[in-house]
Design an enzyme around this catalytic site. Structure first.
Site, PDB file in Angstrom:
ATOM      1  N   GLU A  88       2.383  21.976 -28.863  1.00  0.00           N
ATOM      2  CA  GLU A  88       2.265  20.209 -28.824  1.00  0.00           C
ATOM      3  C   GLU A  88       3.224  20.421 -28.022  1.00  0.00           C
ATOM      4  O   GLU A  88       4.408  20.911 -27.246  1.00  0.00           O
ATOM      5  CB  GLU A  88       3.024  20.319 -30.899  1.00  0.00           C
ATOM      6  CG  GLU A  88       2.040  21.371 -31.291  1.00  0.00           C
ATOM      7  CD  GLU A  88       0.315  20.540 -31.247  1.00  0.00           C
ATOM      8  OE1 GLU A  88       0.348  20.542 -30.634  1.00  0.00           O
ATOM      9  OE2 GLU A  88      -0.649  20.736 -33.143  1.00  0.00           O
ATOM     10  N   ASP A 143      -3.744  32.070 -29.800  1.00  0.00           N
ATOM     11  CA  ASP A 143      -2.942  31.693 -30.489  1.00  0.00           C
ATOM     12  C   ASP A 143      -3.914  32.267 -31.904  1.00  0.00           C
ATOM     13  O   ASP A 143      -4.615  32.727 -32.430  1.00  0.00           O
ATOM     14  CB  ASP A 143      -2.658  30.196 -30.546  1.00  0.00           C
ATOM     15  CG  ASP A 143      -4.083  29.407 -30.346  1.00  0.00           C
ATOM     16  OD1 ASP A 143      -5.245  30.661 -29.732  1.00  0.00           O
ATOM     17  OD2 ASP A 143      -4.367  28.090 -29.963  1.00  0.00           O
ATOM     18  N   ASN A 177      -4.066  15.672 -27.264  1.00  0.00           N
ATOM     19  CA  ASN A 177      -2.518  15.074 -27.266  1.00  0.00           C
ATOM     20  C   ASN A 177      -2.304  15.995 -26.006  1.00  0.00           C
ATOM     21  O   ASN A 177      -0.853  16.342 -25.561  1.00  0.00           O
ATOM     22  CB  ASN A 177      -1.718  15.588 -28.574  1.00  0.00           C
ATOM     23  CG  ASN A 177      -1.770  17.245 -29.114  1.00  0.00           C
ATOM     24  OD1 ASN A 177      -2.433  17.888 -28.431  1.00  0.00           O
ATOM     25  ND2 ASN A 177      -1.052  17.327 -29.996  1.00  0.00           N
ATOM     26  N   HIS A 201      -2.315  19.447 -25.514  1.00  0.00           N
ATOM     27  CA  HIS A 201      -1.986  21.089 -26.014  1.00  0.00           C
ATOM     28  C   HIS A 201      -2.444  21.593 -25.476  1.00  0.00           C
ATOM     29  O   HIS A 201      -3.910  21.827 -25.282  1.00  0.00           O
ATOM     30  CB  HIS A 201      -1.518  20.625 -27.143  1.00  0.00           C
ATOM     31  CG  HIS A 201      -2.676  21.308 -28.168  1.00  0.00           C
ATOM     32  ND1 HIS A 201      -2.479  20.944 -29.248  1.00  0.00           N
ATOM     33  CD2 HIS A 201      -3.685  21.695 -27.748  1.00  0.00           C
ATOM     34  CE1 HIS A 201      -3.651  21.044 -30.295  1.00  0.00           C
ATOM     35  NE2 HIS A 201      -4.576  22.146 -29.004  1.00  0.00           N
TER      36      HIS A 201
HETATM   37  C1  GLP Z   1      -7.135  24.063 -31.272  1.00  0.00           C
HETATM   38  C2  GLP Z   1      -6.658  25.486 -30.368  1.00  0.00           C
HETATM   39  C3  GLP Z   1      -6.751  25.029 -28.477  1.00  0.00           C
HETATM   40  C4  GLP Z   1      -7.992  24.207 -27.752  1.00  0.00           C
HETATM   41  C5  GLP Z   1      -8.125  23.165 -28.995  1.00  0.00           C
HETATM   42  C6  GLP Z   1      -9.485  22.133 -28.693  1.00  0.00           C
HETATM   43  O1  GLP Z   1      -6.087  23.424 -30.890  1.00  0.00           O
HETATM   44  N1  GLP Z   1      -5.283  25.961 -30.254  1.00  0.00           N
HETATM   45  O2  GLP Z   1      -6.624  26.295 -27.272  1.00  0.00           O
HETATM   46  O3  GLP Z   1      -8.152  23.758 -27.168  1.00  0.00           O
HETATM   47  O4  GLP Z   1      -8.515  23.380 -29.900  1.00  0.00           O
HETATM   48  O5  GLP Z   1     -10.239  22.775 -29.557  1.00  0.00           O
HETATM   49  P1  GLP Z   1     -12.361  22.020 -29.211  1.00  0.00           P
HETATM   50  O6  GLP Z   1     -12.271  22.803 -27.903  1.00  0.00           O
HETATM   51  O7  GLP Z   1     -12.049  22.582 -30.345  1.00  0.00           O
HETATM   52  O8  GLP Z   1     -11.769  20.185 -28.902  1.00  0.00           O
END
Ligand code: GLP
Length: 264
Positions: A144, A67, A137, A139
């Protein structure tokens, strides 16, 4: 589904890097799906270390990131392009033409752009190993809650919870992006193997729902239960709400005895 329980973030990321490294050694032309986020920092650190030690060659590896924020240029310090360059690509021998990250600067025909991203994945032979983090959440990527389980790469509006989480890494006062381009859940489920890494108590509820809850679009990662080759690597804190921890430990012991290659 294999659930690997590790003590902390360091052990979890070391294990994830080890699994990716052995996949690259087995298939030097591996197509790797990559993720961003704080949880991934340790994984990239270990992959870079293995490369610098001379035991890991990325020259023929092809990557597709999950993404990117809509509206951020590759040079923006909070863009996922920047994250990947700083934490991984600048330190290994990836060929630049083999790196794919959704373009956050596109305007207008989003569907056409996203169909092109899907086509590029197909042309590369599909994703062999997809690395995933998880949002609070539930995702995966930026799928989402309520994302369709069959969804493909597309423009996605970010949820309030994600906006709140993201705002911490943006300069106070600056508006963080409201939308992103993300691979869909259907895209992710087509990867041959999936590796999800979760650490820290903030992820405990999402992890429990994803592994032990019903499959529901309300928790995108629960769709991974449909995939035949998923490995969750979870540290103690993120595993704290799982009810079947003893069973996962027993499965791990038997896996180490019977099919040790799944763990190395
Ligand atoms: C973002 C990314 C996800 C990732 C999530 C968790 O939302 N789009 O791919 O898994 O963050 O991030 P973190 O590892 O910083 O908690």
């Amino acid at each position: 589904m294999l659930v690997i329980l590790k003590r902390d973030d360091e052990e979890s990321s070391r294990q994830a890097a080890q699994l990716i490294a052995s996949a690259v050694r087995k298939k030097p032309t591996l197509t790797l799906g990559l993720a961003t986020g704080v949880t991934m920092l340790g994984v990239y650190k270990h992959l870079v270390r293995l490369h610098k030690e001379g035991s890991l060659d990325f020259s023929r590896v092809v990557t597709f990131n999950l993404d990117e924020y809509l509206g951020l240029s590759p040079s923006h310090p909070q863009s996922f392009h920047h994250f990947m360059r700083e934490n991984f690509f600048a330190h290994v021998n990836m060929a630049s033409q083999n790196i794919h990250i959704p373009d956050g600067t596109i305007r207008g025909n989003y569907d056409e752009y996203c169909a092109g991203y899907e086509e590029a994945i197909r042309k590369a032979g599909g994703i062999d190993v997809q690395l995933l983090g998880i949002g609070r959440n539930g995702h995966i990527g930026f799928n989402e809650p309520t994302s369709s389980i069959g969804s493909r790469t597309r423009l996605k509006v970010l949820s309030q919870e994600t906006l709140d989480d993201n705002s911490k890494s943006f300069t106070p006062g600056d508006q963080s992006p409201r939308c992103a381009i993300t691979m869909g859940i259907g895209t992710i489920l087509e990867a041959r193997k999936i590796l999800l890494l979760a650490t820290g108590t903030a992820k405990a509820a999402a992890v429990a729902k994803s592994i032990e809850g019903p499959i529901t679009s309300a928790v995108s990662a629960s769709a991974l239960q449909l995939h035949p080759e998923v490995t969750f690597i979870i540290d103690d804190a993120a595993a704290s709400q799982l009810t079947q921890r003893d069973y996962y430990h027993r499965v791990l012991e038997m896996t180490a005895l019977l099919t040790p290659e799944r763990l190395s």
